[in-house]
Scaffold this motif. Structure first.
Motif, PDB file in Angstrom:
ATOM      1  N   GLU A   1      15.192  27.709  -1.729  1.00  0.00           N
ATOM      2  CA  GLU A   1      16.625  27.708  -2.008  1.00  0.00           C
ATOM      3  C   GLU A   1      17.369  26.825  -1.021  1.00  0.00           C
ATOM      4  OE1 GLU A   1      18.631  30.707  -3.411  1.00  0.00           O
ATOM      5  OE2 GLU A   1      16.996  31.298  -4.713  1.00  0.00           O
ATOM      6  N   THR A   2      17.979  25.747  -1.518  1.00  0.00           N
ATOM      7  CA  THR A   2      18.756  24.909  -0.600  1.00  0.00           C
ATOM      8  C   THR A   2      20.151  25.497  -0.452  1.00  0.00           C
ATOM      9  OG1 THR A   2      19.314  23.524  -2.445  1.00  0.00           O
ATOM     10  CG2 THR A   2      17.528  22.763  -1.060  1.00  0.00           C
ATOM     11  N   PRO A   3      20.761  25.340   0.737  1.00  0.00           N
ATOM     12  CA  PRO A   3      22.092  25.906   0.948  1.00  0.00           C
ATOM     13  C   PRO A   3      23.133  25.114   0.168  1.00  0.00           C
ATOM     14  CG  PRO A   3      21.441  24.593   2.830  1.00  0.00           C
ATOM     15  CD  PRO A   3      20.273  24.616   1.906  1.00  0.00           C
ATOM     16  N   PRO A   4      24.329  25.700  -0.049  1.00  0.00           N
ATOM     17  CA  PRO A   4      25.367  24.964  -0.791  1.00  0.00           C
ATOM     18  C   PRO A   4      25.819  23.736  -0.012  1.00  0.00           C
ATOM     19  CG  PRO A   4      26.239  26.974   0.166  1.00  0.00           C
ATOM     20  CD  PRO A   4      24.771  27.004   0.402  1.00  0.00           C
TER      21      PRO A   4
ATOM     22  N   ILE B   1      25.971  14.827   7.000  1.00  0.00           N
ATOM     23  CA  ILE B   1      25.653  13.416   7.158  1.00  0.00           C
ATOM     24  C   ILE B   1      24.329  13.157   6.449  1.00  0.00           C
ATOM     25  CG2 ILE B   1      24.613  13.819   9.452  1.00  0.00           C
ATOM     26  CD1 ILE B   1      25.689  11.107  10.263  1.00  0.00           C
ATOM     27  N   ILE B   2      24.300  12.067   5.675  1.00  0.00           N
ATOM     28  CA  ILE B   2      23.078  11.706   4.942  1.00  0.00           C
ATOM     29  C   ILE B   2      22.493  10.477   5.617  1.00  0.00           C
ATOM     30  CG2 ILE B   2      22.207  10.858   2.716  1.00  0.00           C
ATOM     31  CD1 ILE B   2      24.368  12.575   1.386  1.00  0.00           C
TER      32      ILE B   2
ATOM     33  N   LEU C   1      15.325  17.854   3.794  1.00  0.00           N
ATOM     34  CA  LEU C   1      14.386  16.731   3.935  1.00  0.00           C
ATOM     35  C   LEU C   1      13.592  16.530   2.655  1.00  0.00           C
ATOM     36  CD1 LEU C   1      12.808  17.592   7.419  1.00  0.00           C
ATOM     37  CD2 LEU C   1      14.404  15.732   6.937  1.00  0.00           C
ATOM     38  N   PRO C   2      13.151  15.286   2.385  1.00  0.00           N
ATOM     39  CA  PRO C   2      12.241  15.088   1.256  1.00  0.00           C
ATOM     40  C   PRO C   2      10.944  15.882   1.475  1.00  0.00           C
ATOM     41  CG  PRO C   2      13.018  12.994   2.137  1.00  0.00           C
ATOM     42  CD  PRO C   2      13.477  14.052   3.082  1.00  0.00           C
ATOM     43  N   ARG C   3      10.358  16.314   0.376  1.00  0.00           N
ATOM     44  CA  ARG C   3       9.126  17.114   0.505  1.00  0.00           C
ATOM     45  C   ARG C   3       8.025  16.386   1.266  1.00  0.00           C
ATOM     46  NH1 ARG C   3      10.316  18.626  -4.744  1.00  0.00           N
ATOM     47  NH2 ARG C   3      11.463  20.575  -4.575  1.00  0.00           N
TER      48      ARG C   3
ATOM     49  N   GLY D   1      14.648  14.894  -3.039  1.00  0.00           N
ATOM     50  CA  GLY D   1      15.365  13.651  -2.748  1.00  0.00           C
ATOM     51  C   GLY D   1      14.551  12.715  -1.866  1.00  0.00           C
ATOM     52  N   GLU D   2      15.136  11.540  -1.591  1.00  0.00           N
ATOM     53  CA  GLU D   2      14.446  10.546  -0.744  1.00  0.00           C
ATOM     54  C   GLU D   2      15.084  10.404   0.621  1.00  0.00           C
ATOM     55  OE1 GLU D   2      13.853   6.812  -2.659  1.00  0.00           O
ATOM     56  OE2 GLU D   2      12.478   7.681  -4.130  1.00  0.00           O
TER      57      GLU D   2
END
Ligand code: SF4
Length: 357
Positions: free
Chosen positions: A8-11, A17-18, A316-318, A350-351
């Motif tokens: 579960e990712t947080p909201p 920052i990306i 983070l990306p898997r 994501g990447e």
């Protein structure tokens, strides 16, 4: 079950920052290498044991190798738009091969391209073996990327390593490749004689400023039978430790991620004959993963500084799952010291990475 994976990712948060954590080279994924160890080289460089490194012996001449390569390539299905394929002439100094041998390589390339077996091609060479005539020849036969064995832009390090050219020549060569319309690859040799972590970081900065299509980092090792092995024995050369290599290359890799420049090698590829011949130097079976883990920590430290707030979540990306905690989880304490305990770390499809406060 590993506790640090939470599905579960947080909201989303407004205070986030990306940032980049790795870029793939957007070229043919399938590369067929043709190794030409020492061919065309003006001398054997002090650290070079290319025959053992590549597992290729050219004592029978070039023709059998090219014939075997062509046969194997023709046996492959033709390339399609979604299945590009690249032929790469690695090792040696391609642009200084005897003209007849270079023509034989390039003619084979032409035939493979006409037969639809190749879509891309690259070669590797030294920065002091380039000329407009050579560029014309490579261009006419469809070479589209030239990798330069720069090793360093630092004249003192190049001189200590007896490379035979200076930093200005190295820089000029990179610009010549780009101005001639080729993609550029830059190979650097951290830990070479005369270098230091500061010199290498400057080398990486200089390389990145040239906007190459790819970089390779080859931490300097000491193979038996080389001049470097003699210098090691005489106490004239000390290789970098594993820790120094990981921390320095980790910083450089984080810089490359920020610039979106792919680093396509972080260590010499495993090769049994070469591994058996390595006397000293930062050799480790998971060196690339250790450097990636360090680069990830450096990148996150930078992101925390930029954010200016304690981090609440890191996405983070898997692909980071396999390396971020280092060997035997040795980096967990460093992550925790950043406030990023396992329950605050989330893996996504994501990447890029995202830090949320
Ligand atoms: S020029 Fe490159 S391939 Fe040739 S000996 Fe030196 S390092 Fe090895």
């Amino acid at each position: 079950m590993r506790k640090y994976f939470c599905p579960e990712t947080p909201p989303p948060s407004e205070r986030s920052i990306i940032f980049e954590i790795g870029t793939r080279q957007k070229r043919a994924k399938s590369i067929r290498p043709v190794f030409l160890p020492f061919s065309g080289c003006p001398m054997h460089c002090v650290y070079c044991a290319q025959d053992r490194q590549t597992g290729t012996n050219l004592s029978g001449g070039l023709s059998p190798l090219l014939a075997e390569t062509e046969k194997a390539m023709l046996a492959l299905p033709p390339c399609a738009e979604e299945t590009p394929r690249e032929l790469a002439f690695y090792g040696g100094t391609f642009t200084a091969l005897p003209a007849e041998e270079r023509r034989a390589c390039l003619s084979m390339l032409d035939r493979l391209r006409e037969a639809g077996r190749i879509t891309h091609a690259r070669c590797s060479t030294r920065p002091d073996a380039l000329s407009p005539a050579i560029f014309g020849e490579l261009n006419a036969h469809g070479i589209d990327l030239i990798e330069l064995g720069i090793q360093s832009f630092d004249t003192a390090a190049l001189s200590a390593s007896r490379r035979g050219y200076d930093g200005a020549t190295a820089l000029r060569a990179c610009r010549m490749v780009l101005e001639a319309g080729f993609e550029l690859g830059i190979q650097l040799l951290p830990g070479m004689p005369g270098s230091s972590p500061d010199v290498f970081i400057k080398d990486a900065e200089q390389a990145l400023a040239l906007k190459p299509s790819c970089l390779r980092f080859y931490p300097c090792l000491v193979p038996a039978g080389t001049v470097l092995a003699r210098w090691l024995e005489e106490g004239r050369y000390s290789p970098w430790s594993l820790e120094e290599t990981v921390s320095t290359l980790g910083r450089a890799l984080a810089m490359a991620w920020q610039e979106k420049t792919p680093v396509i090698r972080l260590s010499v590829a495993p090769e049994p004959a070469f591994d058996a011949a390595v006397l000293a130097g930062p050799r480790h079976p998971a060196l690339g993963a250790l450097i990636q883990a360090e680069a990830l920590i450096v990148s996150v430290q930078e992101a925390i500084k930029t954010l200016g707030l304690p981090p609440q979540a890191l996405l983070l990306p898997r692909s980071c799952q396999g390396f971020m905690y280092g060997e035997h989880g040795m980096l967990k304490a460093r992550w925790a010291a950043l406030g990023l305990t396992p329950e605050r770390i989330f893996f996504t499809g994501g990447e890029k990475a995202e830090l949320r406060a």
